[in-house]
Design a protein around this motif. Structure first.
Motif, PDB file in Angstrom:
ATOM      1  N   THR A 264     -30.287  48.489 -11.839  1.00 44.01           N
ATOM      2  CA  THR A 264     -29.512  49.423 -12.651  1.00 44.01           C
ATOM      3  C   THR A 264     -30.151  49.583 -14.021  1.00 44.01           C
ATOM      4  O   THR A 264     -30.272  50.693 -14.545  1.00 44.01           O
ATOM      5  CB  THR A 264     -28.081  48.905 -12.837  1.00 44.01           C
ATOM      6  OG1 THR A 264     -27.558  48.524 -11.573  1.00 44.01           O
ATOM      7  CG2 THR A 264     -27.198  49.950 -13.468  1.00 44.01           C
ATOM      8  N   VAL A 265     -30.599  48.434 -14.577  1.00 48.64           N
ATOM      9  CA  VAL A 265     -31.173  48.479 -15.930  1.00 48.64           C
ATOM     10  C   VAL A 265     -32.452  49.314 -15.927  1.00 48.64           C
ATOM     11  O   VAL A 265     -32.621  50.221 -16.742  1.00 48.64           O
ATOM     12  CB  VAL A 265     -31.450  47.049 -16.432  1.00 48.64           C
ATOM     13  CG1 VAL A 265     -32.227  47.071 -17.726  1.00 48.64           C
ATOM     14  CG2 VAL A 265     -30.153  46.293 -16.611  1.00 48.64           C
ATOM     15  N   VAL A 266     -33.364  49.003 -14.994  1.00 52.29           N
ATOM     16  CA  VAL A 266     -34.650  49.725 -14.952  1.00 52.29           C
ATOM     17  C   VAL A 266     -34.411  51.190 -14.647  1.00 52.29           C
ATOM     18  O   VAL A 266     -35.008  52.080 -15.270  1.00 52.29           O
ATOM     19  CB  VAL A 266     -35.580  49.080 -13.907  1.00 52.29           C
ATOM     20  CG1 VAL A 266     -36.824  49.916 -13.702  1.00 52.29           C
ATOM     21  CG2 VAL A 266     -35.979  47.682 -14.352  1.00 52.29           C
ATOM     22  N   GLY A 267     -33.501  51.456 -13.705  1.00 51.02           N
ATOM     23  CA  GLY A 267     -33.178  52.843 -13.387  1.00 51.02           C
ATOM     24  C   GLY A 267     -32.643  53.580 -14.594  1.00 51.02           C
ATOM     25  O   GLY A 267     -33.031  54.719 -14.876  1.00 51.02           O
ATOM     26  N   GLY A 268     -31.777  52.903 -15.334  1.00 51.68           N
ATOM     27  CA  GLY A 268     -31.220  53.503 -16.536  1.00 51.68           C
ATOM     28  C   GLY A 268     -32.289  53.797 -17.570  1.00 51.68           C
ATOM     29  O   GLY A 268     -32.281  54.843 -18.229  1.00 51.68           O
ATOM     30  N   ILE A 269     -33.231  52.857 -17.690  1.00 50.32           N
ATOM     31  CA  ILE A 269     -34.324  53.057 -18.649  1.00 50.32           C
ATOM     32  C   ILE A 269     -35.112  54.311 -18.289  1.00 50.32           C
ATOM     33  O   ILE A 269     -35.366  55.173 -19.135  1.00 50.32           O
ATOM     34  CB  ILE A 269     -35.244  51.822 -18.660  1.00 50.32           C
ATOM     35  CG1 ILE A 269     -34.541  50.631 -19.314  1.00 50.32           C
ATOM     36  CG2 ILE A 269     -36.544  52.120 -19.399  1.00 50.32           C
ATOM     37  CD1 ILE A 269     -35.293  49.330 -19.189  1.00 50.32           C
ATOM     38  N   PHE A 270     -35.505  54.410 -17.019  1.00 46.90           N
ATOM     39  CA  PHE A 270     -36.288  55.579 -16.601  1.00 46.90           C
ATOM     40  C   PHE A 270     -35.501  56.866 -16.773  1.00 46.90           C
ATOM     41  O   PHE A 270     -36.043  57.894 -17.191  1.00 46.90           O
ATOM     42  CB  PHE A 270     -36.714  55.432 -15.138  1.00 46.90           C
ATOM     43  CG  PHE A 270     -37.808  54.430 -14.934  1.00 46.90           C
ATOM     44  CD1 PHE A 270     -37.820  53.618 -13.798  1.00 46.90           C
ATOM     45  CD2 PHE A 270     -38.833  54.283 -15.862  1.00 46.90           C
ATOM     46  CE1 PHE A 270     -38.822  52.698 -13.602  1.00 46.90           C
ATOM     47  CE2 PHE A 270     -39.832  53.361 -15.675  1.00 46.90           C
ATOM     48  CZ  PHE A 270     -39.834  52.563 -14.539  1.00 46.90           C
ATOM     49  N   PHE A 271     -34.214  56.796 -16.456  1.00 45.26           N
ATOM     50  CA  PHE A 271     -33.391  57.994 -16.568  1.00 45.26           C
ATOM     51  C   PHE A 271     -33.385  58.497 -18.000  1.00 45.26           C
ATOM     52  O   PHE A 271     -33.588  59.689 -18.268  1.00 45.26           O
ATOM     53  CB  PHE A 271     -31.958  57.690 -16.099  1.00 45.26           C
ATOM     54  CG  PHE A 271     -31.021  58.843 -16.291  1.00 45.26           C
ATOM     55  CD1 PHE A 271     -30.176  58.887 -17.390  1.00 45.26           C
ATOM     56  CD2 PHE A 271     -31.005  59.899 -15.402  1.00 45.26           C
ATOM     57  CE1 PHE A 271     -29.325  59.961 -17.580  1.00 45.26           C
ATOM     58  CE2 PHE A 271     -30.153  60.968 -15.575  1.00 45.26           C
ATOM     59  CZ  PHE A 271     -29.307  61.006 -16.666  1.00 45.26           C
ATOM     60  N   PHE A 272     -33.144  57.585 -18.934  1.00 50.14           N
ATOM     61  CA  PHE A 272     -33.051  58.022 -20.324  1.00 50.14           C
ATOM     62  C   PHE A 272     -34.398  58.423 -20.905  1.00 50.14           C
ATOM     63  O   PHE A 272     -34.468  59.312 -21.753  1.00 50.14           O
ATOM     64  CB  PHE A 272     -32.369  56.950 -21.183  1.00 50.14           C
ATOM     65  CG  PHE A 272     -30.882  56.965 -21.001  1.00 50.14           C
ATOM     66  CD1 PHE A 272     -30.245  55.969 -20.286  1.00 50.14           C
ATOM     67  CD2 PHE A 272     -30.128  58.006 -21.516  1.00 50.14           C
ATOM     68  CE1 PHE A 272     -28.876  56.013 -20.101  1.00 50.14           C
ATOM     69  CE2 PHE A 272     -28.754  58.053 -21.348  1.00 50.14           C
ATOM     70  CZ  PHE A 272     -28.133  57.065 -20.627  1.00 50.14           C
ATOM     71  N   ILE A 273     -35.473  57.787 -20.421  1.00 45.52           N
ATOM     72  CA  ILE A 273     -36.793  58.239 -20.862  1.00 45.52           C
ATOM     73  C   ILE A 273     -37.027  59.663 -20.360  1.00 45.52           C
ATOM     74  O   ILE A 273     -37.533  60.524 -21.080  1.00 45.52           O
ATOM     75  CB  ILE A 273     -37.889  57.284 -20.361  1.00 45.52           C
ATOM     76  CG1 ILE A 273     -37.793  55.949 -21.104  1.00 45.52           C
ATOM     77  CG2 ILE A 273     -39.271  57.892 -20.532  1.00 45.52           C
ATOM     78  CD1 ILE A 273     -38.759  54.897 -20.607  1.00 45.52           C
ATOM     79  N   GLY A 274     -36.637  59.897 -19.087  1.00 43.67           N
ATOM     80  CA  GLY A 274     -36.769  61.241 -18.531  1.00 43.67           C
ATOM     81  C   GLY A 274     -35.959  62.253 -19.315  1.00 43.67           C
ATOM     82  O   GLY A 274     -36.439  63.363 -19.622  1.00 43.67           O
ATOM     83  N   PHE A 275     -34.744  61.876 -19.626  1.00 48.12           N
ATOM     84  CA  PHE A 275     -33.894  62.780 -20.404  1.00 48.12           C
ATOM     85  C   PHE A 275     -34.519  63.099 -21.747  1.00 48.12           C
ATOM     86  O   PHE A 275     -34.526  64.247 -22.200  1.00 48.12           O
ATOM     87  CB  PHE A 275     -32.502  62.144 -20.585  1.00 48.12           C
ATOM     88  CG  PHE A 275     -31.568  62.965 -21.410  1.00 48.12           C
ATOM     89  CD1 PHE A 275     -31.276  62.615 -22.722  1.00 48.12           C
ATOM     90  CD2 PHE A 275     -31.000  64.116 -20.894  1.00 48.12           C
ATOM     91  CE1 PHE A 275     -30.422  63.375 -23.482  1.00 48.12           C
ATOM     92  CE2 PHE A 275     -30.140  64.884 -21.650  1.00 48.12           C
ATOM     93  CZ  PHE A 275     -29.857  64.518 -22.953  1.00 48.12           C
ATOM     94  N   THR A 276     -35.064  62.062 -22.375  1.00 49.41           N
ATOM     95  CA  THR A 276     -35.736  62.273 -23.660  1.00 49.41           C
ATOM     96  C   THR A 276     -36.907  63.234 -23.502  1.00 49.41           C
ATOM     97  O   THR A 276     -37.154  64.075 -24.378  1.00 49.41           O
ATOM     98  CB  THR A 276     -36.245  60.931 -24.208  1.00 49.41           C
ATOM     99  OG1 THR A 276     -35.166  60.001 -24.224  1.00 49.41           O
ATOM    100  CG2 THR A 276     -36.814  61.074 -25.599  1.00 49.41           C
ATOM    101  N   GLY A 277     -37.614  63.102 -22.382  1.00 54.80           N
ATOM    102  CA  GLY A 277     -38.723  64.019 -22.120  1.00 54.80           C
ATOM    103  C   GLY A 277     -38.247  65.465 -22.092  1.00 54.80           C
ATOM    104  O   GLY A 277     -38.901  66.363 -22.640  1.00 54.80           O
ATOM    105  N   LEU A 278     -37.104  65.682 -21.449  1.00 54.48           N
ATOM    106  CA  LEU A 278     -36.556  67.045 -21.401  1.00 54.48           C
ATOM    107  C   LEU A 278     -36.213  67.549 -22.792  1.00 54.48           C
ATOM    108  O   LEU A 278     -36.445  68.715 -23.141  1.00 54.48           O
ATOM    109  CB  LEU A 278     -35.306  67.072 -20.518  1.00 54.48           C
ATOM    110  CG  LEU A 278     -35.556  66.932 -19.026  1.00 54.48           C
ATOM    111  CD1 LEU A 278     -34.239  66.839 -18.270  1.00 54.48           C
ATOM    112  CD2 LEU A 278     -36.378  68.094 -18.493  1.00 54.48           C
TER     113      LEU A 278
END
Lengths: 137, 175
Positions: free
Chosen positions: B109-123
């Motif tokens: 969950t933690v790693v997934g959350g990290i990637f998700f928010f990095i992706g969101f930041t990319g957008l």
């Protein structure tokens, strides 16, 4: 602990090898240091109290598990007998689980403890966590 | 979670269990939607590796079957079946040590959350590139840059070891 080893290799030469293996430096400010045997005896006496009550059992076990050691089988035997006097089988099983957990990475401790406790376990009818199948989640 | 090895302090902490902290006994004024707070003035149950025997049994209201089993517990334990012994354990305790130590997979969950928010930041950064940044200055156009390079070469900028030194003036190309 000091160890003096005198080796006579031959009658011609006398080898004298003295080594001082020093104890881990303990900075107690005062008082005598309790030996392992005294520690064990104290805890065996604690659990052997004939009219030990449930609170004392819990307090004793929780304190003992808090120490940086795995209790000797003789202490555990006294604790298991205390469980018997208190008609508390579940706590007896829990104690065995706690011992296994306390051993940490030293996997050989728990089988040794069980081996030493085997007569008591059979006598009192205490199953090991493995026998009940609760050693695996 | 702090892991304390001192037996007494661990014992103190264990009494708090994993419940929320609150002032003992005082009922907080519930102005709509306050969760019920644990009564910290009574012994609490907790599953902790460093507290094998919690302050109270897990189940304190026993069914009739449980009660009769508890009576049977007063006799020799050899006469109990395996299921009965297991039942007695489960009355007293919630999770076994094995269950307490089971990995939770929380890290996924933690790693997934990290990637998700990095992706969101990319957008967000992408949106910013198109909607926030002002237009490019014309000095960054390829055409302007070419003219600029030519001017620097004509001026013989750093002719010994640097810029112009790398241009072959005879052949009209980079060395």
């Amino acid at each position: 602990m000091f160890s003096h080893v005198l080796l006579k290799v031959s009658s011609d030469r006398l080898w004298s090898f003295s080594s001082t293996a020093s104890v881990a430096a303990r900075s107690y400010s005062h008082g005598k240091q309790e030996t392992d045997e005294e520690f064990d005896a104290r805890w065996v006496t604690y659990f052997n109290k004939p009219d030990i009550d449930a609170w004392e059992l819990r307090k004793g076990m929780n304190t003992l598990i808090g120490y940086d050691l795995v209790p000797e089988p003789k202490i555990l035997e006294a604790a298991l007998r205390a469980c018997r006097r208190l008609n508390d089988l579940a706590s007896a099983i829990r104690i065995l689980e706690a011992v296994k957990d306390k051993s940490g990475p030293h996997k050989e401790i728990y089988p040794y403890v069980l081996q030493e406790l085997r007569p008591t376990l059979s006598e009192l009818g205490i199953p090991t966590p493995e026998e009940l199948g609760i050693d695996k989640a | 979670m702090l892991h304390l090895t001192a037996g007494r302090v661990a014992g103190l902490l264990s009494r708090r269990g994993v419940a929320a902290f609150s002032t003992s006994g005082v009922k907080m004024a519930s102005h709509g939607g306050v969760t019920e707070q644990t009564d910290m003035s009574v012994p609490l149950y907790c599953d902790r590796l460093d507290t094998p025997l919690p302050d109270r049994p897990y189940k304190d209201t026993l069914s009739a079957a449980d009660k009769s089993l508890k009576q049977k517990e007063k006799g020799p334990w050899n006469s109990l079946s395996k299921e009965e012994k297991l039942a007695l354990y489960r009355i007293m305790f919630n999770e076994t040590y094995a269950e307490m130590k089971k990995p939770t997979g929380e890290w996924k969950t933690v790693v997934g959350g990290i990637f998700f928010f990095i992706g969101f930041t990319g957008l967000v950064v992408l949106w910013q590139r198109y909607y926030v940044y002002p237009p490019h200055p014309r000095t960054l156009d390829d055409e302007w840059q070419a003219m600029q390079v030519k001017r620097m070469l004509d001026m013989r900028v750093n002719p010994v070891e640097g810029f112009s030194a790398k241009w072959d003036y005879e052949k009209g190309q980079w060395k």
